[in-house]
Design a protein around this motif. Structure first.
Motif, PDB file in Angstrom:
ATOM      1  N   GLN A  36       0.694  -1.160   0.048  1.00 25.40           N
ATOM      2  CA  GLN A  36       0.124   0.040   0.059  1.00 25.40           C
ATOM      3  C   GLN A  36       0.865   1.326  -0.101  1.00 25.40           C
ATOM      4  O   GLN A  36       0.359   2.354   0.275  1.00 25.40           O
ATOM      5  CB  GLN A  36      -0.810  -0.046   1.219  1.00 25.40           C
ATOM      6  N   TYR A  93      -2.983  14.398   4.196  1.00 26.46           N
ATOM      7  CA  TYR A  93      -4.141  14.259   3.230  1.00 26.46           C
ATOM      8  C   TYR A  93      -3.754  13.006   2.183  1.00 26.46           C
ATOM      9  O   TYR A  93      -2.579  13.069   1.807  1.00 26.46           O
ATOM     10  CB  TYR A  93      -4.316  15.497   2.753  1.00 26.46           C
ATOM     11  N   ASN A  94      -4.935  12.221   2.062  1.00 24.10           N
ATOM     12  CA  ASN A  94      -4.680  11.049   1.269  1.00 24.10           C
ATOM     13  C   ASN A  94      -3.520   9.875   1.632  1.00 24.10           C
ATOM     14  O   ASN A  94      -3.229   9.249   0.794  1.00 24.10           O
ATOM     15  CB  ASN A  94      -4.547  11.465  -0.238  1.00 24.10           C
ATOM     16  N   LYS A  95      -2.934  10.119   2.887  1.00 26.88           N
ATOM     17  CA  LYS A  95      -1.991   9.052   3.334  1.00 26.88           C
ATOM     18  C   LYS A  95      -2.548   8.198   4.156  1.00 26.88           C
ATOM     19  O   LYS A  95      -3.630   8.416   4.958  1.00 26.88           O
ATOM     20  CB  LYS A  95      -0.810   9.951   3.981  1.00 26.88           C
ATOM     21  N   HIS A  96      -1.993   7.090   4.427  1.00 30.52           N
ATOM     22  CA  HIS A  96      -2.112   5.803   5.324  1.00 30.52           C
ATOM     23  C   HIS A  96      -1.367   6.374   6.889  1.00 30.52           C
ATOM     24  O   HIS A  96      -0.365   6.524   6.746  1.00 30.52           O
ATOM     25  CB  HIS A  96      -1.460   4.516   5.079  1.00 30.52           C
ATOM     26  N   ASN A 118      -8.995  12.843  11.352  1.00 28.13           N
ATOM     27  CA  ASN A 118      -9.929  12.501  10.091  1.00 28.13           C
ATOM     28  C   ASN A 118     -10.266  13.787   9.251  1.00 28.13           C
ATOM     29  O   ASN A 118     -10.520  13.794   8.391  1.00 28.13           O
ATOM     30  CB  ASN A 118     -11.262  11.801  10.853  1.00 28.13           C
ATOM     31  N   ARG A 121      -8.517  14.353   6.577  1.00 28.82           N
ATOM     32  CA  ARG A 121      -8.859  13.308   5.384  1.00 28.82           C
ATOM     33  C   ARG A 121      -7.467  12.650   4.787  1.00 28.82           C
ATOM     34  O   ARG A 121      -7.098  12.650   3.747  1.00 28.82           O
ATOM     35  CB  ARG A 121      -9.338  14.211   4.076  1.00 28.82           C
ATOM     36  N   PRO A 122      -7.308  11.943   5.726  1.00 26.26           N
ATOM     37  CA  PRO A 122      -6.070  10.745   5.496  1.00 26.26           C
ATOM     38  C   PRO A 122      -6.704   9.535   4.631  1.00 26.26           C
ATOM     39  O   PRO A 122      -8.002   9.603   4.747  1.00 26.26           O
ATOM     40  CB  PRO A 122      -5.439  10.068   6.698  1.00 26.26           C
ATOM     41  N   ALA A 123      -6.076   8.955   3.935  1.00 24.33           N
ATOM     42  CA  ALA A 123      -6.631   7.784   3.151  1.00 24.33           C
ATOM     43  C   ALA A 123      -7.130   6.577   4.177  1.00 24.33           C
ATOM     44  O   ALA A 123      -8.148   5.883   3.991  1.00 24.33           O
ATOM     45  CB  ALA A 123      -5.181   7.109   2.095  1.00 24.33           C
ATOM     46  N   SER A 124      -6.490   6.577   5.272  1.00 28.61           N
ATOM     47  CA  SER A 124      -6.878   5.547   6.357  1.00 28.61           C
ATOM     48  C   SER A 124      -6.329   6.211   7.458  1.00 28.61           C
ATOM     49  O   SER A 124      -5.083   6.809   7.504  1.00 28.61           O
ATOM     50  CB  SER A 124      -6.557   4.242   6.049  1.00 28.61           C
TER      51      SER A 124
END
Ligand code: IMP
Ligand code: MG
Length: 180
Positions: A36, A93-96, A118, A121-124
């Motif tokens: 990932q 942002y957009n990171k695990h 949250n 907005r992280p990927a997870s």
């Protein structure tokens, strides 16, 4: 050792047990995130520093390190409102993202952090916590847990009591009269 520190009730988790469990967690985390890309470990200071250092050295997936410091208002052994003392530097942002914490008691710290992170907005977003007390914390998700421990004050391996005892390689239980 305990003779030197009469405020220790006992060694709750010895060095070998901690290292063994940290290795297992690192293996589990590495397997779960395999393929990932990189993950960002966000360690919560100060308590999480030793756990994070040991955990990160055993990960076999690419990862970045960042740190946050949180403080809860209120007296030493009672959790209150949470505030950020030091924010991370990386953009998640957009990171695990994997949060690394020393202990969950009431869950207020982790709950606050989860909401705050949250919003970026992280990927997870997952959580890795070394120890969990039997407090009213079932509303917060611990994805990777080291140990369930009893409802006592513990020190060592990053955990402190009034800034003391943080750097022991083991986790000791304080005698109640030392913190009440
Ligand atoms: P919570 O917000 O009630 O879950 O409390 C979490 C925070 O309280 C942790 O990050 C620790 O800083 C602190 N804490 C709770 N219990 C202990 C303990 O037994 N020893 C050291 N710190 C503790
Ligand atoms: Mg902490």
């Amino acid at each position: 050792m305990t003779g030197l520190y009469p405020e220790f009730e006992r060694i709750l988790l010895d060095e070998a047990s901690i290292q063994q469990r940290v290795a297992e967690l690192a293996q589990e985390i590495s397997a779960d995130y395999r393929g990932q890309g990189s993950i960002i470990l966000i360690t919560i200071l100060k308590g999480g520093f030793m756990f994070a250092a040991d955990l990160a050295r055993r990960l076999t997936i690419p990862h970045y390190m960042d740190f946050m410091a949180l403080s809860s208002y209120g007296s030493k052994s009672i959790s209150g409102a949470v505030r950020i003392l030091l924010d991370m530097r990386l953009d998640i942002y957009n990171k695990h993202v994997l949060v690394v914490e020393d202990i969950v008691d009431t869950g207020k710290t982790l709950e606050y952090l989860t909401v705050n992170l949250n919003a970026r907005r992280p990927a997870s977003l997952k959580t890795c916590v070394l120890t969990r007390k039997p407090g009213d914390n079932r509303h917060v998700t611990v994805d990777y847990l080291g140990f369930e421990i009893p409802d006592v004050w513990v020190v060592g391996y990053g955990l402190d009591y009034a800034e003391r005892h943080r750097t022991w390689p083991f986790i000791a239980e304080l005698k109640p009269e030392a913190y009440s």
